[in-house]
Design a protein around this motif. Structure first.
Motif, PDB file in Angstrom:
ATOM      1  N   ALA A   1       2.357 -32.533  73.310  1.00 23.60           N
ATOM      2  CA  ALA A   1       1.902 -32.551  71.919  1.00 23.60           C
ATOM      3  C   ALA A   1       0.836 -33.635  71.787  1.00 23.60           C
ATOM      4  O   ALA A   1       1.164 -34.824  71.687  1.00 23.60           O
ATOM      5  N   ALA A   2      -0.429 -33.245  71.814  1.00 19.92           N
ATOM      6  CA  ALA A   2      -1.538 -34.200  71.809  1.00 19.92           C
ATOM      7  C   ALA A   2      -2.204 -34.240  70.443  1.00 19.92           C
ATOM      8  O   ALA A   2      -2.701 -33.214  69.959  1.00 19.92           O
ATOM      9  N   ALA A   3      -2.214 -35.426  69.814  1.00 25.06           N
ATOM     10  CA  ALA A   3      -2.829 -35.630  68.495  1.00 25.06           C
ATOM     11  C   ALA A   3      -2.352 -34.585  67.505  1.00 25.06           C
ATOM     12  O   ALA A   3      -3.128 -34.039  66.725  1.00 25.06           O
ATOM     13  N   PHE A   4      -1.064 -34.311  67.544  1.00 28.85           N
ATOM     14  CA  PHE A   4      -0.519 -33.227  66.743  1.00 28.85           C
ATOM     15  C   PHE A   4       0.657 -33.650  65.867  1.00 28.85           C
ATOM     16  O   PHE A   4       0.763 -33.230  64.707  1.00 28.85           O
ATOM     17  N   MET A   5       1.542 -34.474  66.378  1.00 31.15           N
ATOM     18  CA  MET A   5       2.797 -34.742  65.683  1.00 31.15           C
ATOM     19  C   MET A   5       2.593 -35.377  64.307  1.00 31.15           C
ATOM     20  O   MET A   5       3.392 -35.157  63.394  1.00 31.15           O
ATOM     21  N   HIS A   6       1.540 -36.142  64.134  1.00 30.29           N
ATOM     22  CA  HIS A   6       1.340 -36.788  62.835  1.00 30.29           C
ATOM     23  C   HIS A   6       0.913 -35.794  61.752  1.00 30.29           C
ATOM     24  O   HIS A   6       0.854 -36.149  60.577  1.00 30.29           O
ATOM     25  N   HIS A   7       0.641 -34.536  62.144  1.00 34.05           N
ATOM     26  CA  HIS A   7       0.267 -33.526  61.156  1.00 34.05           C
ATOM     27  C   HIS A   7       1.455 -32.707  60.660  1.00 34.05           C
ATOM     28  O   HIS A   7       1.316 -31.997  59.666  1.00 34.05           O
ATOM     29  N   VAL A   8       2.581 -32.758  61.341  1.00 35.00           N
ATOM     30  CA  VAL A   8       3.701 -31.910  60.940  1.00 35.00           C
ATOM     31  C   VAL A   8       4.353 -32.464  59.678  1.00 35.00           C
ATOM     32  O   VAL A   8       4.317 -33.667  59.407  1.00 35.00           O
TER      33      VAL A   8
ATOM     34  N   VAL B   1       3.963 -37.087  74.089  1.00 39.36           N
ATOM     35  CA  VAL B   1       3.347 -37.110  72.763  1.00 39.36           C
ATOM     36  C   VAL B   1       2.196 -38.107  72.794  1.00 39.36           C
ATOM     37  O   VAL B   1       2.402 -39.291  73.099  1.00 39.36           O
ATOM     38  N   THR B   2       1.008 -37.649  72.485  1.00 35.89           N
ATOM     39  CA  THR B   2      -0.180 -38.504  72.557  1.00 35.89           C
ATOM     40  C   THR B   2      -0.837 -38.629  71.195  1.00 35.89           C
ATOM     41  O   THR B   2      -0.909 -37.660  70.438  1.00 35.89           O
ATOM     42  N   GLU B   3      -1.323 -39.835  70.894  1.00 31.67           N
ATOM     43  CA  GLU B   3      -2.110 -40.088  69.687  1.00 31.67           C
ATOM     44  C   GLU B   3      -3.341 -40.908  70.057  1.00 31.67           C
ATOM     45  O   GLU B   3      -3.307 -41.714  70.990  1.00 31.67           O
ATOM     46  N   MET B   4      -4.421 -40.703  69.316  1.00 30.46           N
ATOM     47  CA  MET B   4      -5.602 -41.542  69.454  1.00 30.46           C
ATOM     48  C   MET B   4      -5.388 -42.841  68.698  1.00 30.46           C
ATOM     49  O   MET B   4      -5.071 -42.816  67.506  1.00 30.46           O
ATOM     50  N   ASP B   5      -5.542 -43.975  69.369  1.00 31.44           N
ATOM     51  CA  ASP B   5      -5.480 -45.248  68.662  1.00 31.44           C
ATOM     52  C   ASP B   5      -6.663 -45.393  67.713  1.00 31.44           C
ATOM     53  O   ASP B   5      -6.533 -45.959  66.639  1.00 31.44           O
TER      54      ASP B   5
ATOM     55  N   PRO C   1      -2.745 -45.597  58.912  1.00 27.99           N
ATOM     56  CA  PRO C   1      -1.939 -46.479  59.766  1.00 27.99           C
ATOM     57  C   PRO C   1      -1.755 -45.869  61.145  1.00 27.99           C
ATOM     58  O   PRO C   1      -1.845 -44.651  61.321  1.00 27.99           O
ATOM     59  N   SER C   2      -1.506 -46.722  62.123  1.00 19.70           N
ATOM     60  CA  SER C   2      -1.279 -46.221  63.474  1.00 19.70           C
ATOM     61  C   SER C   2       0.055 -45.489  63.549  1.00 19.70           C
ATOM     62  O   SER C   2       0.954 -45.708  62.738  1.00 19.70           O
ATOM     63  N   HIS C   3       0.179 -44.615  64.506  1.00 21.33           N
ATOM     64  CA  HIS C   3       1.381 -43.803  64.648  1.00 21.33           C
ATOM     65  C   HIS C   3       2.302 -44.425  65.689  1.00 21.33           C
ATOM     66  O   HIS C   3       1.846 -44.956  66.704  1.00 21.33           O
ATOM     67  N   GLU C   4       3.595 -44.331  65.443  1.00 21.54           N
ATOM     68  CA  GLU C   4       4.583 -44.890  66.360  1.00 21.54           C
ATOM     69  C   GLU C   4       5.768 -43.924  66.432  1.00 21.54           C
ATOM     70  O   GLU C   4       6.431 -43.666  65.425  1.00 21.54           O
ATOM     71  N   TRP C   5       6.025 -43.385  67.630  1.00 21.00           N
ATOM     72  CA  TRP C   5       7.016 -42.332  67.773  1.00 21.00           C
ATOM     73  C   TRP C   5       8.266 -42.745  68.539  1.00 21.00           C
ATOM     74  O   TRP C   5       9.147 -41.923  68.775  1.00 21.00           O
TER      75      TRP C   5
END
Length: 284
Positions: free
Chosen positions: A129-136, A158-162, A191-195
């Motif tokens: 899941a790349a740059a995706f989870m913060h949209h759900v 799970v990947t996010e762009m800083d 804000p930055s994402h933290e999973w």
């Protein structure tokens, strides 16, 4: 990056809301950052035991991650899930072009709704899941569903762009120095994402939280760098109208104008600097 991002009118790019423009940008991301994708999938290969046979790519877009995973795991089948039929059609055409159409299938689905069709390709050995989870709509529910879809011992990445990539030198020859830094400061307001806690709450065991510090010069990034920078900066420009000073907006417009001598499209002093963080976790 994925198909849930907003799309706006770009200078030198397709008009507002164009899925084609976004797809091109995502495909360029895969080309320019090929070494990063190779490093990340290589790390997944080190942690996976055994090598994954079934892989799920959530929010696949036109297949940047799907193709990287198919290259890394040549015996695996990848199920690419996206809400956009147009993105998935593009992915399918590229799969034929890459010679992996027999190993990549697509599912048009909204992960905030039923996972019935997604589950038909599982259970899975690896979920990406790349740059995706913060949209759900409900990340906790999505992580719980992902947990259910994995074999015991399977991995989720799970990947996010800083932050959005930086490309320009400090002094571009247009306007005041430091334009790109001001553009980022004005548009990077989320804000930055933290999973970590979400993964643990869903039952996963965190293997590592790893930032990838990406720094590529023009030679390393390859011939697609100018188009990649042009598309990315145009996307940021579409968000900057109300938040950036008029002189900076004017300078940015000059840089995005392909006929100008300082245009991003023709510069030879570009590079790529960004950080992407990946959480890799295992279902016990």
């Amino acid at each position: 990056m994925n198909t849930h991002q907003d799309t706006h009118r770009h200078i030198g790019y397709e008009p507002a809301g164009s899925a084609v423009a976004l797809a091109k940008l995502l495909e360029l991301d895969g080309e320019v950052l090929a070494s990063y994708f190779s490093e990340l999938t290589g790390r997944l290969a080190e942690l996976a035991d055994p090598s994954p046979a079934r892989i799920l790519d959530l929010g696949s877009g036109p297949g940047t991650g799907s193709f990287a995973l198919a290259r890394r795991f040549p015996a695996a089948h990848v199920t690419a899930v996206d809400i956009s039929e147009q993105m998935l059609n593009r992915l399918s055409k590229q799969a034929f072009a890459h010679g992996v159409a027999d190993r990549i299938s697509t599912v048009e689905a909204n992960v905030d709704e039923s996972w019935a069709e997604i589950g038909e390709g599982g259970p899975y050995d690896l979920i990406w899941a790349a740059a995706f989870m913060h949209h759900v709509a409900d990340p906790a529910r999505t992580f719980a569903r992902a947990f259910e879809q994995l074999h015991p011992g399977g991995l989720i990445a799970v990947t996010e762009m800083d932050f959005f990539p930086l490309y320009l030198p400090e002094d571009t020859g247009v306007g005041r120095p430091g334009l790109e830094a001001r553009l980022h400061a004005a548009t990077n307001t989320q804000p930055s994402h933290e999973w970590t806690d979400h993964l643990r709450d869903a039952g996963f065991t965190l293997q590592e939280r790893r930032p990838f510090d990406i720094r590529l010069d023009a030679t390393q990034a390859g011939p697609s760098l100018n188009a990649y920078a042009q598309g990315s900066l145009a996307k940021l420009r579409s968000h900057a109208t109300e938040v950036l000073d008029a002189d900076d907006l004017a300078a940015l417009d000059v840089l995005l104008d392909e006929v100008q001598p300082h245009s991003v499209a023709r510069r030879d002093d570009l590079s790529v600097r960004t950080i992407r963080t990946t959480w890799i976790a295992r279902r016990p």
